[in-house]
Design an enzyme around this catalytic site. Structure first.
Site, PDB file in Angstrom:
ATOM      1  N   THR A 146       2.276  28.204  -4.770  1.00  0.00           N
ATOM      2  CA  THR A 146       2.320  26.815  -4.327  1.00  0.00           C
ATOM      3  C   THR A 146       1.463  25.966  -5.262  1.00  0.00           C
ATOM      4  O   THR A 146       0.377  26.379  -5.646  1.00  0.00           O
ATOM      5  CB  THR A 146       1.784  26.707  -2.887  1.00  0.00           C
ATOM      6  N   ARG A 205      12.070  30.153   7.660  1.00  0.00           N
ATOM      7  CA  ARG A 205      10.613  30.346   7.640  1.00  0.00           C
ATOM      8  C   ARG A 205       9.926  29.036   7.255  1.00  0.00           C
ATOM      9  O   ARG A 205      10.353  28.349   6.340  1.00  0.00           O
ATOM     10  CB  ARG A 205      10.217  31.411   6.625  1.00  0.00           C
ATOM     11  N   VAL A 206       8.875  28.707   7.976  1.00  0.00           N
ATOM     12  CA  VAL A 206       8.046  27.560   7.610  1.00  0.00           C
ATOM     13  C   VAL A 206       6.698  28.115   7.181  1.00  0.00           C
ATOM     14  O   VAL A 206       6.020  28.771   7.960  1.00  0.00           O
ATOM     15  CB  VAL A 206       7.871  26.583   8.793  1.00  0.00           C
ATOM     16  N   GLY A 207       6.347  27.878   5.942  1.00  0.00           N
ATOM     17  CA  GLY A 207       5.050  28.346   5.436  1.00  0.00           C
ATOM     18  C   GLY A 207       3.959  27.359   5.790  1.00  0.00           C
ATOM     19  O   GLY A 207       4.140  26.441   6.595  1.00  0.00           O
ATOM     20  N   ASP A 208       2.819  27.549   5.165  1.00  0.00           N
ATOM     21  CA  ASP A 208       1.686  26.665   5.441  1.00  0.00           C
ATOM     22  C   ASP A 208       1.786  25.323   4.740  1.00  0.00           C
ATOM     23  O   ASP A 208       1.239  24.330   5.212  1.00  0.00           O
ATOM     24  CB  ASP A 208       0.380  27.355   5.021  1.00  0.00           C
ATOM     25  N   THR A 225      -3.147  28.284  -1.224  1.00  0.00           N
ATOM     26  CA  THR A 225      -2.010  29.052  -1.709  1.00  0.00           C
ATOM     27  C   THR A 225      -2.162  30.457  -1.112  1.00  0.00           C
ATOM     28  O   THR A 225      -3.219  30.815  -0.607  1.00  0.00           O
ATOM     29  CB  THR A 225      -1.977  29.098  -3.254  1.00  0.00           C
ATOM     30  N   GLY A 226      -1.078  31.217  -1.131  1.00  0.00           N
ATOM     31  CA  GLY A 226      -1.151  32.565  -0.589  1.00  0.00           C
ATOM     32  C   GLY A 226      -0.276  32.730   0.641  1.00  0.00           C
ATOM     33  O   GLY A 226       0.638  31.948   0.868  1.00  0.00           O
ATOM     34  N   GLY A 285       1.187  32.178   3.768  1.00  0.00           N
ATOM     35  CA  GLY A 285       1.137  31.016   4.652  1.00  0.00           C
ATOM     36  C   GLY A 285       0.812  31.365   6.086  1.00  0.00           C
ATOM     37  O   GLY A 285       0.104  30.622   6.769  1.00  0.00           O
TER      38      GLY A 285
END
Ligand code: ASP
Length: 163
Positions: A17, A45-48, A68-69, A71
């Site tokens: 990200t 999927r919804v990441g952070d 980043t990483g 989520g």
């Protein structure tokens, strides 16, 4: 993609990200991030990254942070919001990033997804001080300021990918 298996893998090859934190000459902060750099995400999927407080958070009175990483791990800790809250309590950007990475590590240390777990934070306070910290090696970030111009910095980290 073939199996629709929900098992997000974050390693050095499949995520990144892009986030940006800015302090302008009037002392105003801004922040932005891409909508997640995770490759082969499961549909839906919804990441952070799109969640304010998880992948990105900013309070003009304090500072800004971005992640980043993995989520899921960042969402579960409201990671970027917590980094800003720790700066509000007086921590440096570096110490705030480190404390939240440690918190995420402690919550996951017995979890089976640990081999795929990477998280990293960048933070900038409203005095223009910055910091970063990641769980695993390999997280770097770009800085620009009036005094020293452009450069890359490697974030300090808790462990390597072999630990
Ligand atoms: N934070 C992203 C996500 O979990 C992955 C990345 O770091 O690119 O969606």
């Amino acid at each position: 993609m073939e199996k629709s298996k929900y098992a997000p893998v974050i390693n050095t090859e499949n995520h990144d990200t892009i986030s940006m934190l800015v302090l302008d000459k009037n002392g105003n902060l801004s922040g932005g991030c891409t909508t997640s750099g995770a490759a082969w995400k499961m549909h839906g999927r919804v990441g952070d990254s799109p969640i304010i407080g998880a992948g990105l958070f900013l309070d003009n009175e304090v500072g800004a942070a971005a992640a980043t990483g993995l989520g899921e791990a960042v969402i579960r800790t409201a990671g970027s919001a917590m980094v800003v809250e720790l700066m509000r309590q007086g921590k440096s950007p570096y110490d705030a990033c480190k404390e939240i990475v440690e918190r995420i590590f402690n919550k996951h240390k017995n979890h089976r997804d640990m081999p795929y777990l990477q998280v990293g934070f960048i933070a900038l306070n409203n005095k223009g001080e910055h910091g970063a910290y990641s769980l695993r090696a390999g997280f770097n970030f770009a800085i620009h300021d009036e005094k020293d111009g452009n450069r890359m910095e490697d974030a300090k980290f808790k462990m390597t990918w072999d630990d």
